[in-house]
Design an enzyme around this catalytic site. Structure first.
Site: not given
Length: 196
Positions: A68-70, A105
């Site tokens: 995940a990436d924020t 994401g």
């Protein structure tokens, strides 16, 4: 399937634990650069898929990696993790008194080659903050590992967020409702989590 969380984030670890999902941690260094033409949700999805690709060669057939990436976006500007106090101050000064969007994401990549990439968006409204409040937060919470220089679960989130449109957990770093639904659709929930 056996879940693998490829994240050093204590918040993501806690969220998966609180969801009752057993997992193991697997970490490796992956660069977080992205093509300049990408915008908003595209950036978060690209980074999540890019991270997952680094784990693909080592996945067993019965494993599924979660990456995940924020990112925090103010209009079309992506506010990543601040490099230093000056950058954190500049970011929070821009965010105060305004609404901004948080995108996380997520990529779910199974050892058998199945892959799902998605993102979730939350609009966050901040009240106006004084320079003293911004300085206090940076000094006490050291938000250098957080996109946009803040954590919703920290003092600043409690003191400054006036309204959310979307998932709170997405702002923390993982849209848990989407993760659960996508794992269920893939048939990847552990046996004791199959509730339907």
């Amino acid at each position: 399937m056996k879940l693998v969380l490829a994240s050093n984030s204590p918040r993501r670890r806690q969220l998966l634990t609180d969801m009752g999902l057993p997992y193991k941690i697997r970490l490796r260094e992956v660069d977080e650069d992205f093509p300049a033409h990408l915008r908003r949700a595209e950036v978060a999805e690209y980074l999540a898929a890019h991270k997952a690709a680094a784990y693909a060669p080592d996945l067993a057939q019965d494993e599924l990696v979660i990456t995940a990436d924020t990112i925090v976006c103010l209009e079309n500007d992506v506010l990543n993790k601040p490099a230093d106090r000056a950058e954190a101050t500049a970011m929070l000064t821009r965010l105060q008194g305004r609404a901004h969007d948080v995108f996380t994401g997520v990529c779910l990549l199974a050892g058998d080659g199945r892959q799902v990439v998605f993102s979730d968006q939350t609009t966050v409204h901040f009240r106006a903050l004084s320079p003293a409040e911004i300085g206090y937060y940076i000094d006490t919470c050291q938000p250098y590992d957080k996109a946009g220089s803040y954590g919703a679960q920290d003092w600043l989130g409690m003191a400054a967020i006036t309204r959310l449109e979307g998932s709170y957990f997405n702002v923390m770093g993982l849209p848990t409702h989407r993760v659960w639904a996508e794992l269920e659709a893939l048939g990847a929930l552990p046996g004791n989590a199959q509730l339907r």
